[in-house]
Design an enzyme around this catalytic site. Structure first.
Site, PDB file in Angstrom:
ATOM      1  N   GLY A   1       0.391   0.585   0.349  1.00  0.00           N
ATOM      2  CA  GLY A   1       1.710   0.640  -0.033  1.00  0.00           C
ATOM      3  C   GLY A   1       2.023  -0.805  -0.616  1.00  0.00           C
TER       4      GLY A   1
ATOM      5  N   LYS B   1      -3.877   3.980  -4.024  1.00  0.00           N
ATOM      6  CA  LYS B   1      -2.187   2.948  -4.434  1.00  0.00           C
ATOM      7  C   LYS B   1      -1.047   3.725  -5.590  1.00  0.00           C
ATOM      8  CE  LYS B   1      -0.606  -1.186  -4.787  1.00  0.00           C
ATOM      9  NZ  LYS B   1      -0.244  -1.892  -4.035  1.00  0.00           N
TER      10      LYS B   1
ATOM     11  N   THR C   1      -5.288  -5.858  -0.009  1.00  0.00           N
ATOM     12  CA  THR C   1      -5.772  -5.625  -1.016  1.00  0.00           C
ATOM     13  C   THR C   1      -6.991  -5.278  -1.021  1.00  0.00           C
ATOM     14  OG1 THR C   1      -4.430  -5.392  -2.928  1.00  0.00           O
ATOM     15  CG2 THR C   1      -7.263  -5.004  -3.516  1.00  0.00           C
ATOM     16  N   VAL C   2      -7.487  -6.695  -0.474  1.00  0.00           N
ATOM     17  CA  VAL C   2      -9.177  -7.096   0.544  1.00  0.00           C
ATOM     18  C   VAL C   2      -9.149  -6.598   1.688  1.00  0.00           C
ATOM     19  CG1 VAL C   2     -10.441  -9.438   1.330  1.00  0.00           C
ATOM     20  CG2 VAL C   2      -8.111  -9.450  -0.760  1.00  0.00           C
TER      21      VAL C   2
END
Ligand SMILES: Nc1ncnc2c1ncn2[C@@H]1O[C@H](COP(=O)(O)OP(=O)(O)O)[C@@H](O)[C@H]1O
Ligand SMILES: [Mg+2]
Length: 213
Positions: A102, A35, A19-20
Protein backbone atom coordinates in the site's frame (compact mmCIF):
# COMPACT_ATOMS: atom_id res chain seq x y z
CA UNK A 1 -2.85 -21.95 3.82
CA UNK A 2 -4.03 -23.30 0.49
CA UNK A 3 -3.89 -21.59 -2.86
CA UNK A 4 -1.48 -18.90 -3.96
CA UNK A 5 0.28 -17.07 -1.21
CA UNK A 6 -0.82 -13.48 -1.65
CA UNK A 7 -0.33 -10.78 0.94
CA UNK A 8 -0.86 -7.05 1.27
CA UNK A 9 1.68 -5.02 3.22
CA UNK A 10 0.59 -1.94 5.08
CA UNK A 11 2.06 0.00 7.96
CA UNK A 12 1.35 2.31 10.84
CA UNK A 13 2.85 5.22 8.90
CA UNK A 14 5.06 6.11 6.01
CA UNK A 15 8.77 5.27 6.37
CA UNK A 16 8.19 2.44 8.86
CA UNK A 17 9.83 -0.26 6.72
CA UNK A 18 7.00 -1.60 4.53
CA UNK A 19 9.11 -1.70 1.38
CA UNK A 20 12.04 -3.39 3.11
CA UNK A 21 9.71 -5.99 4.62
CA UNK A 22 7.96 -6.46 1.26
CA UNK A 23 11.32 -7.01 -0.44
CA UNK A 24 12.29 -9.61 2.14
CA UNK A 25 8.95 -11.38 1.82
CA UNK A 26 8.86 -11.25 -1.98
CA UNK A 27 12.39 -12.66 -2.14
CA UNK A 28 11.54 -15.39 0.34
CA UNK A 29 8.43 -16.41 -1.61
CA UNK A 30 9.85 -15.80 -5.09
CA UNK A 31 6.79 -13.61 -5.46
CA UNK A 32 5.58 -10.94 -7.80
CA UNK A 33 5.63 -7.51 -6.15
CA UNK A 34 3.08 -4.84 -6.99
CA UNK A 35 2.92 -1.23 -5.83
CA UNK A 36 -0.42 0.00 -7.21
CA UNK A 37 0.25 3.70 -6.72
CA UNK A 38 3.75 5.14 -6.51
CA UNK A 39 3.54 8.73 -5.28
CA UNK A 40 6.92 10.43 -5.62
CA UNK A 41 9.32 9.77 -8.48
CA UNK A 42 12.47 11.54 -7.27
CA UNK A 43 15.03 9.02 -6.12
CA UNK A 44 14.47 5.28 -5.95
CA UNK A 45 10.84 4.15 -6.21
CA UNK A 46 9.51 1.37 -4.00
CA UNK A 47 9.50 -0.98 -6.99
CA UNK A 48 13.15 -0.18 -7.70
CA UNK A 49 14.02 -0.72 -4.03
CA UNK A 50 12.32 -4.11 -4.05
CA UNK A 51 14.11 -5.11 -7.24
CA UNK A 52 17.43 -4.22 -5.61
CA UNK A 53 16.79 -5.63 -2.12
CA UNK A 54 15.21 -8.86 -3.31
CA UNK A 55 18.44 -9.74 -5.09
CA UNK A 56 16.50 -10.49 -8.27
CA UNK A 57 14.27 -13.06 -6.56
CA UNK A 58 11.08 -10.95 -6.88
CA UNK A 59 9.33 -10.20 -10.14
CA UNK A 60 8.40 -6.53 -9.97
CA UNK A 61 5.18 -5.69 -11.81
CA UNK A 62 4.57 -2.21 -13.23
CA UNK A 63 2.64 0.24 -11.04
CA UNK A 64 -0.91 1.19 -12.04
CA UNK A 65 -0.11 4.86 -11.35
CA UNK A 66 3.19 6.70 -11.17
CA UNK A 67 2.60 10.13 -9.67
CA UNK A 68 5.19 12.84 -9.24
CA UNK A 69 4.60 14.15 -5.74
CA UNK A 70 5.51 12.29 -2.53
CA UNK A 71 2.20 12.66 -0.71
CA UNK A 72 -1.04 10.71 -0.36
CA UNK A 73 -2.20 9.17 -3.65
CA UNK A 74 -5.38 11.27 -3.80
CA UNK A 75 -3.41 14.50 -3.48
CA UNK A 76 -0.56 13.37 -5.75
CA UNK A 77 -3.11 12.47 -8.41
CA UNK A 78 -4.80 15.84 -8.16
CA UNK A 79 -1.47 17.66 -8.55
CA UNK A 80 -0.73 15.63 -11.70
CA UNK A 81 -4.25 16.16 -13.06
CA UNK A 82 -4.92 12.41 -12.93
CA UNK A 83 -8.12 10.73 -11.75
CA UNK A 84 -7.45 7.42 -10.00
CA UNK A 85 -9.78 4.83 -11.49
CA UNK A 86 -10.52 2.13 -8.90
CA UNK A 87 -10.86 -0.39 -11.75
CA UNK A 88 -7.12 -0.04 -12.36
CA UNK A 89 -6.44 -0.91 -8.72
CA UNK A 90 -7.75 -4.47 -9.01
CA UNK A 91 -5.19 -7.17 -8.32
CA UNK A 92 -3.02 -8.22 -11.24
CA UNK A 93 -3.90 -11.51 -12.94
CA UNK A 94 -1.51 -14.41 -12.78
CA UNK A 95 -0.65 -17.37 -10.64
CA UNK A 96 1.82 -17.69 -7.86
CA UNK A 97 2.76 -15.69 -4.81
CA UNK A 98 2.05 -11.99 -4.79
CA UNK A 99 3.11 -9.19 -2.43
CA UNK A 100 1.22 -5.91 -2.72
CA UNK A 101 2.40 -2.78 -0.93
CA UNK A 102 0.00 0.00 0.00
CA UNK A 103 1.01 3.63 0.42
CA UNK A 104 1.50 5.27 3.81
CA UNK A 105 -0.86 3.77 6.37
CA UNK A 106 -4.26 2.17 6.71
CA UNK A 107 -6.53 5.18 6.15
CA UNK A 108 -4.62 6.88 3.37
CA UNK A 109 -6.96 8.16 0.64
CA UNK A 110 -6.51 6.61 -2.79
CA UNK A 111 -9.64 7.88 -4.49
CA UNK A 112 -9.84 11.20 -6.23
CA UNK A 113 -12.73 13.34 -5.05
CA UNK A 114 -14.80 12.20 -8.01
CA UNK A 115 -14.77 8.56 -6.90
CA UNK A 116 -15.30 9.10 -3.23
CA UNK A 117 -13.18 8.46 -0.24
CA UNK A 118 -11.53 5.20 -1.23
CA UNK A 119 -9.06 4.48 1.57
CA UNK A 120 -6.21 1.99 1.67
CA UNK A 121 -8.16 -0.26 4.03
CA UNK A 122 -11.10 -0.28 1.59
CA UNK A 123 -8.75 -1.54 -1.10
CA UNK A 124 -7.45 -4.29 1.18
CA UNK A 125 -11.05 -5.30 1.91
CA UNK A 126 -11.85 -5.42 -1.83
CA UNK A 127 -8.75 -7.49 -2.58
CA UNK A 128 -9.54 -9.93 0.22
CA UNK A 129 -5.86 -10.50 0.95
CA UNK A 130 -4.47 -11.08 4.43
CA UNK A 131 -2.65 -7.97 5.54
CA UNK A 132 0.70 -7.62 7.27
CA UNK A 133 0.87 -4.48 9.40
CA UNK A 134 4.44 -3.20 9.65
CA UNK A 135 5.08 -1.23 12.83
CA UNK A 136 8.05 0.61 14.26
CA UNK A 137 9.35 -0.42 17.62
CA UNK A 138 9.94 3.24 18.54
CA UNK A 139 7.94 5.20 21.11
CA UNK A 140 4.32 5.73 20.06
CA UNK A 141 4.01 2.44 18.28
CA UNK A 142 1.51 0.83 20.68
CA UNK A 143 -1.04 3.53 19.99
CA UNK A 144 -0.42 3.67 16.22
CA UNK A 145 -0.51 -0.09 15.85
CA UNK A 146 -3.68 -0.65 17.89
CA UNK A 147 -5.43 2.16 16.01
CA UNK A 148 -4.42 0.64 12.69
CA UNK A 149 -5.66 -2.80 13.74
CA UNK A 150 -9.05 -1.37 14.72
CA UNK A 151 -9.40 0.44 11.42
CA UNK A 152 -8.52 -2.68 9.42
CA UNK A 153 -10.90 -4.89 11.36
CA UNK A 154 -13.72 -2.35 11.18
CA UNK A 155 -13.58 -2.87 7.41
CA UNK A 156 -13.48 -6.63 7.63
CA UNK A 157 -9.82 -6.92 6.62
CA UNK A 158 -8.09 -10.12 7.75
CA UNK A 159 -4.90 -9.22 9.59
CA UNK A 160 -2.20 -11.87 9.31
CA UNK A 161 -0.11 -10.20 11.97
CA UNK A 162 2.22 -7.36 12.92
CA UNK A 163 5.82 -7.29 11.70
CA UNK A 164 8.09 -4.99 13.66
CA UNK A 165 10.92 -2.92 12.27
CA UNK A 166 13.75 -1.56 14.35
CA UNK A 167 15.59 -2.26 17.59
CA UNK A 168 14.10 -4.70 20.13
CA UNK A 169 11.40 -3.13 22.29
CA UNK A 170 10.05 -5.89 24.53
CA UNK A 171 7.31 -3.81 26.18
CA UNK A 172 5.68 -2.79 22.90
CA UNK A 173 6.30 -6.20 21.31
CA UNK A 174 4.50 -7.87 24.22
CA UNK A 175 1.66 -5.36 24.57
CA UNK A 176 0.61 -5.12 20.93
CA UNK A 177 -0.05 -8.83 20.28
CA UNK A 178 -1.80 -9.18 23.64
CA UNK A 179 -4.02 -6.10 23.55
CA UNK A 180 -4.52 -6.23 19.80
CA UNK A 181 -5.06 -10.02 19.75
CA UNK A 182 -2.71 -10.25 16.80
CA UNK A 183 0.15 -12.49 15.76
CA UNK A 184 3.72 -11.23 16.21
CA UNK A 185 5.32 -12.05 12.87
CA UNK A 186 8.84 -11.19 13.98
CA UNK A 187 11.05 -8.15 13.87
CA UNK A 188 13.52 -7.00 11.25
CA UNK A 189 16.38 -5.31 13.08
CA UNK A 190 18.08 -2.22 11.69
CA UNK A 191 20.44 -3.60 9.04
CA UNK A 192 23.72 -1.87 8.33
CA UNK A 193 24.48 -2.16 5.53
CA UNK A 194 21.01 -2.82 4.16
CA UNK A 195 21.79 -5.25 1.35
CA UNK A 196 19.84 -8.02 -0.35
CA UNK A 197 22.00 -10.63 1.36
CA UNK A 198 21.67 -9.10 4.85
CA UNK A 199 17.92 -8.76 4.36
CA UNK A 200 17.58 -12.35 3.17
CA UNK A 201 19.47 -13.64 6.20
CA UNK A 202 17.59 -11.42 8.68
CA UNK A 203 14.22 -12.31 7.16
CA UNK A 204 14.94 -16.03 7.40
CA UNK A 205 16.22 -15.78 10.97
CA UNK A 206 13.80 -13.25 12.47
CA UNK A 207 10.48 -13.61 10.67
CA UNK A 208 7.84 -16.25 11.41
CA UNK A 209 8.07 -17.94 8.02
CA UNK A 210 5.33 -20.45 8.89
CA UNK A 211 2.81 -17.61 8.82
CA UNK A 212 3.55 -17.22 5.09
CA UNK A 213 3.72 -20.92 4.23
N1 LIG B 1 15.50 -3.20 8.62
C1 LIG B 1 16.02 -2.06 8.15
N2 LIG B 1 17.35 -1.82 8.25
C2 LIG B 1 17.89 -0.68 7.77
N3 LIG B 1 17.18 0.30 7.19
C3 LIG B 1 15.84 0.13 7.06
C4 LIG B 1 15.21 -1.06 7.53
N4 LIG B 1 13.88 -0.94 7.27
C5 LIG B 1 13.70 0.24 6.68
N5 LIG B 1 14.88 0.89 6.54
C6 LIG B 1 15.10 2.23 5.94
O1 LIG B 1 14.11 3.11 6.43
C7 LIG B 1 13.58 3.91 5.40
C8 LIG B 1 12.08 3.62 5.26
O2 LIG B 1 11.90 2.27 4.90
P1 LIG B 1 10.83 1.82 3.82
O3 LIG B 1 10.83 0.33 3.78
O4 LIG B 1 11.04 2.52 2.52
O5 LIG B 1 9.49 2.37 4.51
P2 LIG B 1 8.00 2.52 3.96
O6 LIG B 1 7.85 1.60 2.78
O7 LIG B 1 7.14 2.15 5.12
O8 LIG B 1 7.83 3.97 3.59
C9 LIG B 1 14.37 3.55 4.13
O9 LIG B 1 15.42 4.47 4.01
C10 LIG B 1 14.88 2.17 4.43
O10 LIG B 1 16.09 1.89 3.74
MG1 LIG C 1 7.23 1.92 0.80
Amino acid sequence: MNGPRRFAITGTDTDVGKTVFAAGLAAHLGARYWKPVQAGLDGETDSETVARLSGGKALVLPEAYRLNTPCSPHAAARIDGVTIDPARLTLPDGDGPLVVEGAGGVLVPFGADANGGLLAADLFACWGLPVVLVARTALGTINHTLLSLEALRARGVAVLGVAFSGHAEPVAEEAIPRIGAVRHLGRLPHLDPLTAENLRAAFAAQIDLKAFA
